[in-house]
Scaffold this motif. Sequence first.
Motif, PDB file in Angstrom:
ATOM      1  N   PHE A 122       0.853  -1.208   0.000  1.00  0.00           N
ATOM      2  CA  PHE A 122       0.000   0.000   0.000  1.00  0.00           C
ATOM      3  C   PHE A 122       0.880   1.246   0.000  1.00  0.00           C
ATOM      4  O   PHE A 122       0.781   2.125   0.865  1.00  0.00           O
ATOM      5  CB  PHE A 122      -0.923  -0.007   1.229  1.00  0.00           C
ATOM      6  CG  PHE A 122      -1.921  -1.133   1.241  1.00  0.00           C
ATOM      7  CD1 PHE A 122      -2.897  -1.220   0.266  1.00  0.00           C
ATOM      8  CD2 PHE A 122      -1.883  -2.107   2.230  1.00  0.00           C
ATOM      9  CE1 PHE A 122      -3.825  -2.268   0.265  1.00  0.00           C
ATOM     10  CE2 PHE A 122      -2.803  -3.154   2.244  1.00  0.00           C
ATOM     11  CZ  PHE A 122      -3.770  -3.233   1.258  1.00  0.00           C
ATOM     12  N   GLU A 123       1.742   1.347  -0.997  1.00  0.00           N
ATOM     13  CA  GLU A 123       2.851   2.288  -0.935  1.00  0.00           C
ATOM     14  C   GLU A 123       2.460   3.747  -1.153  1.00  0.00           C
ATOM     15  O   GLU A 123       3.290   4.627  -0.971  1.00  0.00           O
ATOM     16  CB  GLU A 123       3.956   1.891  -1.924  1.00  0.00           C
ATOM     17  CG  GLU A 123       3.423   1.829  -3.339  1.00  0.00           C
ATOM     18  CD  GLU A 123       4.456   1.326  -4.336  1.00  0.00           C
ATOM     19  OE1 GLU A 123       5.517   0.822  -3.923  1.00  0.00           O
ATOM     20  OE2 GLU A 123       4.180   1.450  -5.542  1.00  0.00           O
ATOM     21  N   THR A 124       1.214   3.999  -1.528  1.00  0.00           N
ATOM     22  CA  THR A 124       0.810   5.409  -1.646  1.00  0.00           C
ATOM     23  C   THR A 124       0.388   5.986  -0.291  1.00  0.00           C
ATOM     24  O   THR A 124       0.226   7.191  -0.159  1.00  0.00           O
ATOM     25  CB  THR A 124      -0.360   5.587  -2.645  1.00  0.00           C
ATOM     26  OG1 THR A 124      -1.459   4.781  -2.194  1.00  0.00           O
ATOM     27  CG2 THR A 124       0.044   5.160  -4.041  1.00  0.00           C
ATOM     28  N   ALA A 125       0.218   5.115   0.699  1.00  0.00           N
ATOM     29  CA  ALA A 125      -0.181   5.575   2.033  1.00  0.00           C
ATOM     30  C   ALA A 125       1.032   6.072   2.814  1.00  0.00           C
ATOM     31  O   ALA A 125       2.185   5.845   2.428  1.00  0.00           O
ATOM     32  CB  ALA A 125      -0.855   4.437   2.786  1.00  0.00           C
ATOM     33  N   ILE A 126       0.738   6.732   3.915  1.00  0.00           N
ATOM     34  CA  ILE A 126       1.765   7.108   4.891  1.00  0.00           C
ATOM     35  C   ILE A 126       1.712   6.062   6.003  1.00  0.00           C
ATOM     36  O   ILE A 126       0.632   5.766   6.527  1.00  0.00           O
ATOM     37  CB  ILE A 126       1.474   8.508   5.470  1.00  0.00           C
ATOM     38  CG1 ILE A 126       1.389   9.540   4.354  1.00  0.00           C
ATOM     39  CG2 ILE A 126       2.540   8.897   6.505  1.00  0.00           C
ATOM     40  CD1 ILE A 126       0.661  10.826   4.767  1.00  0.00           C
ATOM     41  N   PHE A 127       2.861   5.492   6.356  1.00  0.00           N
ATOM     42  CA  PHE A 127       2.908   4.419   7.349  1.00  0.00           C
ATOM     43  C   PHE A 127       3.317   4.993   8.706  1.00  0.00           C
ATOM     44  O   PHE A 127       4.411   5.555   8.829  1.00  0.00           O
ATOM     45  CB  PHE A 127       3.900   3.342   6.913  1.00  0.00           C
ATOM     46  CG  PHE A 127       3.480   2.639   5.648  1.00  0.00           C
ATOM     47  CD1 PHE A 127       2.624   1.555   5.709  1.00  0.00           C
ATOM     48  CD2 PHE A 127       3.920   3.087   4.408  1.00  0.00           C
ATOM     49  CE1 PHE A 127       2.214   0.908   4.545  1.00  0.00           C
ATOM     50  CE2 PHE A 127       3.516   2.455   3.243  1.00  0.00           C
ATOM     51  CZ  PHE A 127       2.663   1.362   3.309  1.00  0.00           C
ATOM     52  N   CYS A 128       2.454   4.843   9.689  1.00  0.00           N
ATOM     53  CA  CYS A 128       2.721   5.463  10.987  1.00  0.00           C
ATOM     54  C   CYS A 128       3.163   4.441  12.024  1.00  0.00           C
ATOM     55  O   CYS A 128       2.360   3.628  12.503  1.00  0.00           O
ATOM     56  CB  CYS A 128       1.474   6.196  11.486  1.00  0.00           C
ATOM     57  SG  CYS A 128       1.745   6.985  13.088  1.00  0.00           S
ATOM     58  N   GLU A 129       4.447   4.496  12.375  1.00  0.00           N
ATOM     59  CA  GLU A 129       4.980   3.657  13.463  1.00  0.00           C
ATOM     60  C   GLU A 129       4.533   4.287  14.773  1.00  0.00           C
ATOM     61  O   GLU A 129       4.904   5.404  15.093  1.00  0.00           O
ATOM     62  CB  GLU A 129       6.516   3.596  13.385  1.00  0.00           C
ATOM     63  CG  GLU A 129       7.058   2.885  12.160  1.00  0.00           C
ATOM     64  CD  GLU A 129       7.148   1.360  12.328  1.00  0.00           C
ATOM     65  OE1 GLU A 129       6.576   0.815  13.297  1.00  0.00           O
ATOM     66  OE2 GLU A 129       7.793   0.729  11.466  1.00  0.00           O
ATOM     67  N   HIS A 130       3.773   3.536  15.556  1.00  0.00           N
ATOM     68  CA  HIS A 130       2.988   4.135  16.625  1.00  0.00           C
ATOM     69  C   HIS A 130       3.005   3.273  17.890  1.00  0.00           C
ATOM     70  O   HIS A 130       2.617   2.116  17.856  1.00  0.00           O
ATOM     71  CB  HIS A 130       1.537   4.262  16.099  1.00  0.00           C
ATOM     72  CG  HIS A 130       0.588   4.957  17.011  1.00  0.00           C
ATOM     73  ND1 HIS A 130      -0.765   5.014  16.768  1.00  0.00           N
ATOM     74  CD2 HIS A 130       0.781   5.628  18.171  1.00  0.00           C
ATOM     75  CE1 HIS A 130      -1.356   5.690  17.735  1.00  0.00           C
ATOM     76  NE2 HIS A 130      -0.442   6.064  18.602  1.00  0.00           N
ATOM     77  N   VAL A 131       3.459   3.841  18.984  1.00  0.00           N
ATOM     78  CA  VAL A 131       3.319   3.192  20.295  1.00  0.00           C
ATOM     79  C   VAL A 131       2.050   3.761  20.944  1.00  0.00           C
ATOM     80  O   VAL A 131       1.883   4.976  21.033  1.00  0.00           O
ATOM     81  CB  VAL A 131       4.551   3.455  21.197  1.00  0.00           C
ATOM     82  CG1 VAL A 131       4.306   2.946  22.611  1.00  0.00           C
ATOM     83  CG2 VAL A 131       5.776   2.783  20.590  1.00  0.00           C
ATOM     84  N   SER A 132       1.157   2.868  21.376  1.00  0.00           N
ATOM     85  CA  SER A 132      -0.164   3.308  21.844  1.00  0.00           C
ATOM     86  C   SER A 132      -0.072   4.106  23.146  1.00  0.00           C
ATOM     87  O   SER A 132       0.873   3.970  23.914  1.00  0.00           O
ATOM     88  CB  SER A 132      -1.078   2.097  22.047  1.00  0.00           C
ATOM     89  OG  SER A 132      -0.730   1.380  23.213  1.00  0.00           O
TER      90      SER A 132
END
Lengths: 208, 208
Positions: free
Chosen positions: A124-134
């Motif tokens: 899904f390379e058009t998306a922005i990937f968010c590395e996220h700690v909850s």
Amino acid sequence: MNIQLALDRLTIEEAVSIAGEVEGDVDWIEVGTSLIKEFGMDSVKRMKARFPNKTILADMKTIDNAKYEAELCFEAGADVMTVMGAASPATIEACLETAGKYKREVMIDLLHLSDSQKEKLLPFETAIFCEHVSKDEQEMGGQKNELARSMFQGLRMAVAGGITEASFNKLQMLRPEVVIIGSAITKAADRKAAASRLKQLSKQEEVK
Amino acid sequence: MNIQLALDRLTIEEAVSIAGEVEGDVDWIEVGTSLIKEFGMDSVKRMKARFPNKTILADMKTIDNAKYEAELCFEAGADVMTVMGAASPATIEACLETAGKYKREVMIDLLHLSDSQKEKLLPFETAIFCEHVSKDEQEMGGQKNELARSMFQGLRMAVAGGITEASFNKLQMLRPEVVIIGSAITKAADRKAAASRLKQLSKQEEVK
């Protein structure tokens, strides 16, 4: 590099007011999930009405019913929506398709995913990937986002989760398009000064 | 066995009106995620105010910020909230803890989880486990929930996802505490008749 101001656990009035205080030093304004669930799409509409020239992200955290939820927030004025990486591929595809129609963007929230789950999202390379700690892992486990690397480096990336001025530089090594900051600004004694220092840090890194 | 009427993609007025039509034949009323994200906690408040003696489930689909979101919906009158099985254990624990304080219930949504992810949820045995095929998988992939078995059998279970009168009996083999029905009632030409037939099916099964 964009600084995204995350606004959560606030009334709409408080959120708009805080965004106004730091407007000059943040690039994206996030209407947090808690505002959306408490006040509905009014929260997004009012933020976009007040800041029409800012990128408004609706933290929808969509995990199903994607087309409907995407249309809801894009019609309310959101420029970017979030979808959970934990959702089925059908859900993520529907978000991207709807965003395409509206000429808006999708951020995929990588919250609590294994590496093998993350790998499946690479197409899904058009998306922005968010590395996220909850928030819950931060508050209960003391975890923060201090990633030194990510399989999404080179793609459009965001980082989120307890980011402070102290952890900012380390995360910059990931070359994220978006750094998401909540309480390091919203709970600062002097919000404007805190936002300004973070903006300066982001500019220094771009020069290197 | 309880029939949960799922109300989604509606205004609050439409949702309250449909619930009123079938009130006598449904046990739980679900304020769907789409209503919550469109209208906020008003959707839950107004449903509970209109149906104070029904079990009102807020389909919060919480995946972070659990205590805050749980308090939001319980204060608004929800008797049950949902949390995503894909969330971190800290999030699920916080939902259960907050529900305990309010003497309310938590349903864990098993949407798009692998068996190994599901196994990790077995210790949360006070929750209701909802085997759920997503709307997006139904609409794009033609999938329905037609489970014949589940590792959660014997625990408190719910089933959801495109359930019709035709698939009702098969799912009954799982002995669910809750069967979640949306469009098979809300989109029926005669909603009251559809709900009544489903209620009859649920009673027949209990006799066996």
